[in-house]
Scaffold this motif. Structure first.
Motif, PDB file in Angstrom:
ATOM      1  N   GLY A   1      92.688 -20.462  -9.897  1.00  0.00           N
ATOM      2  CA  GLY A   1      92.887 -21.862  -9.508  1.00  0.00           C
ATOM      3  C   GLY A   1      92.083 -22.772 -10.414  1.00  0.00           C
TER       4      GLY A   1
ATOM      5  N   ALA B   1      93.379 -25.831 -11.374  1.00  0.00           N
ATOM      6  CA  ALA B   1      93.843 -27.207 -11.187  1.00  0.00           C
ATOM      7  C   ALA B   1      92.793 -28.048 -10.476  1.00  0.00           C
ATOM      8  CB  ALA B   1      95.137 -27.204 -10.366  1.00  0.00           C
TER       9      ALA B   1
ATOM     10  N   LYS C   1      85.214 -19.545   0.752  1.00  0.00           N
ATOM     11  CA  LYS C   1      86.644 -19.341   0.534  1.00  0.00           C
ATOM     12  C   LYS C   1      86.996 -17.855   0.386  1.00  0.00           C
ATOM     13  CE  LYS C   1      87.246 -23.864  -1.674  1.00  0.00           C
ATOM     14  NZ  LYS C   1      88.135 -24.732  -2.467  1.00  0.00           N
TER      15      LYS C   1
HETATM   16  N1  CTP Z   1      91.433 -26.262  -4.825  1.00  0.00           N
HETATM   17  C1  CTP Z   1      92.698 -25.929  -4.351  1.00  0.00           C
HETATM   18  N2  CTP Z   1      93.331 -26.757  -3.461  1.00  0.00           N
HETATM   19  C2  CTP Z   1      92.745 -27.893  -3.040  1.00  0.00           C
HETATM   20  C3  CTP Z   1      91.461 -28.248  -3.517  1.00  0.00           C
HETATM   21  C4  CTP Z   1      90.829 -27.403  -4.424  1.00  0.00           C
HETATM   22  O1  CTP Z   1      93.242 -24.891  -4.750  1.00  0.00           O
HETATM   23  N3  CTP Z   1      93.383 -28.674  -2.184  1.00  0.00           N
HETATM   24  C5  CTP Z   1      90.760 -25.342  -5.743  1.00  0.00           C
HETATM   25  C6  CTP Z   1      90.544 -25.827  -7.153  1.00  0.00           C
HETATM   26  O2  CTP Z   1      91.636 -25.484  -7.987  1.00  0.00           O
HETATM   27  C7  CTP Z   1      89.280 -25.072  -7.562  1.00  0.00           C
HETATM   28  C8  CTP Z   1      88.538 -24.907  -6.255  1.00  0.00           C
HETATM   29  O3  CTP Z   1      89.479 -25.116  -5.212  1.00  0.00           O
HETATM   30  O4  CTP Z   1      89.584 -23.776  -8.040  1.00  0.00           O
HETATM   31  C9  CTP Z   1      87.357 -25.769  -6.046  1.00  0.00           C
HETATM   32  O5  CTP Z   1      87.678 -27.119  -6.226  1.00  0.00           O
HETATM   33  P1  CTP Z   1      86.528 -28.191  -5.993  1.00  0.00           P
HETATM   34  O6  CTP Z   1      87.118 -29.574  -6.055  1.00  0.00           O
HETATM   35  O7  CTP Z   1      85.354 -27.854  -6.871  1.00  0.00           O
HETATM   36  O8  CTP Z   1      86.075 -27.847  -4.504  1.00  0.00           O
HETATM   37  P2  CTP Z   1      86.647 -28.211  -3.103  1.00  0.00           P
HETATM   38  O9  CTP Z   1      86.814 -26.933  -2.341  1.00  0.00           O
HETATM   39  O10 CTP Z   1      87.847 -29.082  -3.198  1.00  0.00           O
HETATM   40  O11 CTP Z   1      85.427 -28.982  -2.430  1.00  0.00           O
HETATM   41  P3  CTP Z   1      84.707 -30.393  -2.880  1.00  0.00           P
HETATM   42  O12 CTP Z   1      85.716 -31.188  -3.700  1.00  0.00           O
HETATM   43  O13 CTP Z   1      84.352 -31.031  -1.576  1.00  0.00           O
HETATM   44  O14 CTP Z   1      83.489 -30.010  -3.697  1.00  0.00           O
END
Ligand code: CTP
Ligand code: CA
Length: 224
Positions: free
Chosen positions: A97, A99, A165
């Motif tokens: 992941g 994106a 996760k």
């Molecule tokens: N990701 C995903 N789907 C979402 C949000 C995030 O698949 N709706 C995935 C991203 O591709 C990445 C990972 O989760 O591999 C972490 O994304 P990040 O933005 O760092 O973390 P979040 O879990 O979204 O938490 P936060 O933004 O609150 O730090």
């Protein structure tokens, strides 16, 4: 060199990668998005292909040329990206992941262009599905790799995301005004349940190659 790589753990494996930003519609002509260029995800697709994998890239809107031999599935919104990934998850051996998925989307997209009648406008947003967590929770599940883009406490927050996760591996990168998004180079620190490794600072292409090599090693250990 290619011959040697093609005998690695990823040779002939199906690797599903997400890349780029998503666009969340506000009305027919406007959207919410972020500064992701898609470069890291596209570089990973290129490196996985070089390692002999069959690569599918589910990509948000970017202005990059897909690497040769990689199948691209173009999407716009987080909901579309989620649907395309879940349609393929059973068939893949490794999921990455990369994106920058929008965390929130407008509760409704206006059917017509919003007019500037008022001095203030409030947008109500709702959380998007977490694609990475959904893949990690799926059974059977692929070897699941996430990214953690953080502006502070990078390794601590990344370790927390890895556990929360239920991932096999996470690549942490510091982001901010002069780091991470929309740039050619990057810094990566990789963590997994039993260890961690500093992949250093380098071009996204070089870091992608290092990360794919490490994913191949970890995947190979768990599936041999
Ligand atoms: N990701 C995903 N789907 C979402 C949000 C995030 O698949 N709706 C995935 C991203 O591709 C990445 C990972 O989760 O591999 C972490 O994304 P990040 O933005 O760092 O973390 P979040 O879990 O979204 O938490 P936060 O933004 O609150 O730090
Ligand atoms: Ca997020």
């Amino acid at each position: 060199r290619l011959g040697a790589r093609r005998n690695g753990a990823l040779a002939g494996r199906r690797v599903l990668i997400t890349a780029g930003p998503t666009r969340e519609a506000i009305d027919p002509v406007r959207f919410l998005s972020n500064r992701s260029s898609g470069k890291m995800g596209y570089a990973l697709a290129w490196a996985a292909r070089e390692a002999g994998a069959e690569v599918v890239l589910v990509s948000g809107p970017v202005s990059l040329t897909p690497p040769a031999g990689v199948e691209v599935v173009a999407v716009e919104s987080a909901a579309q990206m989620y649907a395309q990934v879940m349609a393929q998850v059973t068939d893949c051996d490794v999921f990455i992941g990369a994106a920058a998925v929008a965390d929130y989307t407008p509760v409704t997209a206006a059917g017509q262009k919003i007019k500037k009648h008022r001095d203030r406008l409030q947008l109500e947003l709702v959380r998007t599905p977490d694609i990475l967590a959904a893949v990690a929770g799926h059974r059977p599940r692929p070897f699941t790799v996430g990214f953690a883009a953080e502006t502070e406490r990078v390794r601590e927050y990344a370790r927390d995301k890895l556990a929360r996760k239920g991932l096999d591996l996470i690549a942490a990168n510091p982001v901010g005004p002069s780091q991470g998004f929309d740039r050619d180079d990057n810094t990566l620190w990789v963590l997994w349940p039993g260890g961690e490794r500093d992949l250093g600072t380098a071009s996204k292409r070089e870091l992608a190659r290092r990360l794919i090599t490490l994913i191949g090693e970890r995947y190979g250990q768990e599936n041999s």
